[in-house]
Scaffold this active site. Sequence first.
Site, mmCIF file in Angstrom:
data_model
loop_
_atom_site.group_PDB
_atom_site.id
_atom_site.type_symbol
_atom_site.label_atom_id
_atom_site.label_comp_id
_atom_site.label_asym_id
_atom_site.label_seq_id
_atom_site.Cartn_x
_atom_site.Cartn_y
_atom_site.Cartn_z
ATOM 1 C CG HIS A 191 -1.891 0.994 1.418
ATOM 2 N ND1 HIS A 191 -1.615 2.297 1.786
ATOM 3 C CD2 HIS A 191 -3.233 0.923 1.255
ATOM 4 C CE1 HIS A 191 -2.753 2.978 1.851
ATOM 5 N NE2 HIS A 191 -3.745 2.174 1.530
ATOM 6 C CG ASP B 129 0.757 -2.156 5.965
ATOM 7 O OD1 ASP B 129 -0.134 -2.212 6.839
ATOM 8 O OD2 ASP B 129 0.620 -1.538 4.901
ATOM 9 C CD GLN C 129 -6.789 -4.387 4.343
ATOM 10 O OE1 GLN C 129 -7.730 -5.100 4.730
ATOM 11 N NE2 GLN C 129 -6.981 -3.155 3.919
ATOM 12 C CE LYS D 62 -7.181 -0.169 6.264
ATOM 13 N NZ LYS D 62 -7.852 0.414 5.110
ATOM 14 C CB CYS E 285 -3.566 3.395 -1.624
ATOM 15 S SG CYS E 285 -4.768 4.664 -1.296
HETATM 16 C C1 LIG Z 1 -2.390 -2.546 3.655
HETATM 17 C C2 LIG Z 1 -2.695 -1.177 4.163
HETATM 18 N N1 LIG Z 1 -1.717 -0.449 4.702
HETATM 19 C C3 LIG Z 1 -1.939 0.782 5.204
HETATM 20 C C4 LIG Z 1 -3.193 1.357 5.154
HETATM 21 C C5 LIG Z 1 -3.367 2.730 5.731
HETATM 22 O O1 LIG Z 1 -4.093 2.702 6.893
HETATM 23 P P1 LIG Z 1 -4.736 4.064 7.461
HETATM 24 O O2 LIG Z 1 -5.599 4.608 6.375
HETATM 25 O O3 LIG Z 1 -5.504 3.641 8.637
HETATM 26 O O4 LIG Z 1 -3.633 4.975 7.790
HETATM 27 C C6 LIG Z 1 -4.236 0.645 4.589
HETATM 28 C C7 LIG Z 1 -5.591 1.241 4.506
HETATM 29 O O5 LIG Z 1 -6.094 1.566 3.480
HETATM 30 C C8 LIG Z 1 -3.987 -0.651 4.076
HETATM 31 O O6 LIG Z 1 -4.962 -1.372 3.515
#
Ligand SMILES: Cc1ncc(COP(=O)(O)O)c(C=O)c1O
Length: 413
Positions: A130, A207, A210, A233, A371
Amino acid sequence: MNAEPHMNGYDVAALRRDFPILSRKVHGKPLVYLDNAASAQKPKPVLDAIGSFVTSEYANVHRGVHFLSGAATERYEDARRRVQRFLNAAHEDEIIFTKGGTEAINLVAASYLAPRIEPGDEIVLSVMEHHSNIVPWHFLRERQGAVLKWVDVSDRGELDPADIARAITAKTRLVAISHMSNVLGTKTDLRQIVRLAHAKGVPVLADGCQGAVHGTVDVKDLDVDFYAMTGHKLYGPTGIGALYAKRAHLKTMRPYQGGGEMIREVTRANVTYADAPMRFEAGTPPIVQTVGLAAALDYLDAVGREKIAAHEMTLARSAARKLKELNGVRIIGEAEEKGPIISFEAIGIHAHDLATILDREGVAVRGGHHCAQPLMDRFNVAGTARASFALYNTMEEVDALIAALGEARRVFG
Ligand SMILES: Cc1ncc(COP(=O)(O)O)c(C=O)c1O
């Protein structure tokens, strides 16, 4: 919509009643919410915990000697211990509250890695990250001459830990990898990646935005150095996330932001800093959101994280099978080990158009690059439609998705 038989004591109809928003209609149709990988809906226990805390216990934390400040501080620190338990971290001071997953990763980039980067030093990451797990490393490339080393995934969307190991050199300072892809649903073999990276003396950031949602996480067992997660989430509120970092790393990390609460002493000439976690939580923290997050984690554990994951995968497997039966639909991401996230394209229909038509049928999916532009590039697509399943989704909703897709294909002929 609620007439599903109970699977292994998993009563989805009862669970749905905990989520008030699920009974609303969209464009006159029952809401079928399949955009859970973007953000999950909130159950009543979370809404109630927030409401009652703000109504009768709210004050700033760590500051006052008065009763309410003490009570609020206790709730805030309870929430930290709740996250510690959720991730099975060894120590509560290894949990830093952030405003989300993005901030957790940026904290590692700024506080841990930036001071260690010399020009030419390398950061290993995969093409399925992401942007939150890409852009902070680009900052270090732009500002300090770091080199990003990209590890590919297979056509099925699988990441081979051996490829990560092969990408590591004497110049590698960090491996940054997602626990679960937000596009492909691929679950990485984090334990093996950590083992291989540690054998070469390289720390690993996962990360988990998810990965933490679908199944259990044990950072001690994974032996991962940093684990980023996000509350919204996980059926909690927005504006709250957490970074798990090993104590040994935290002791070496410089503060991320400066302000109240993160200091030991401030004089006109000098400043000294508090220990972790306070050192990394400058300013008034998201107090209310931590209470909501703790309630969400309680809710998840009360339902049962393994049961939830099994339910979600039953739905996702059925959806994948039914999508494949449709002509002109291609699923992107068919890893053996995956979570309940399905990306697909309907040949000849732009992902945004597809999402718009599904929306008119009441079916909320995400369309676009999610993203994850390097991944779109890898699979040679501008975007995908993504259906992602949560603890409250039903088999009838899978069928509603398939029926709505039929409608989209009719419209686009
Ligand atoms: C894999 C992953 N990493 C990071 C993020 C970013 O998280 P946040 O929007 O809570 O900062 C997301 C959320 O869209 C995600 O799916």
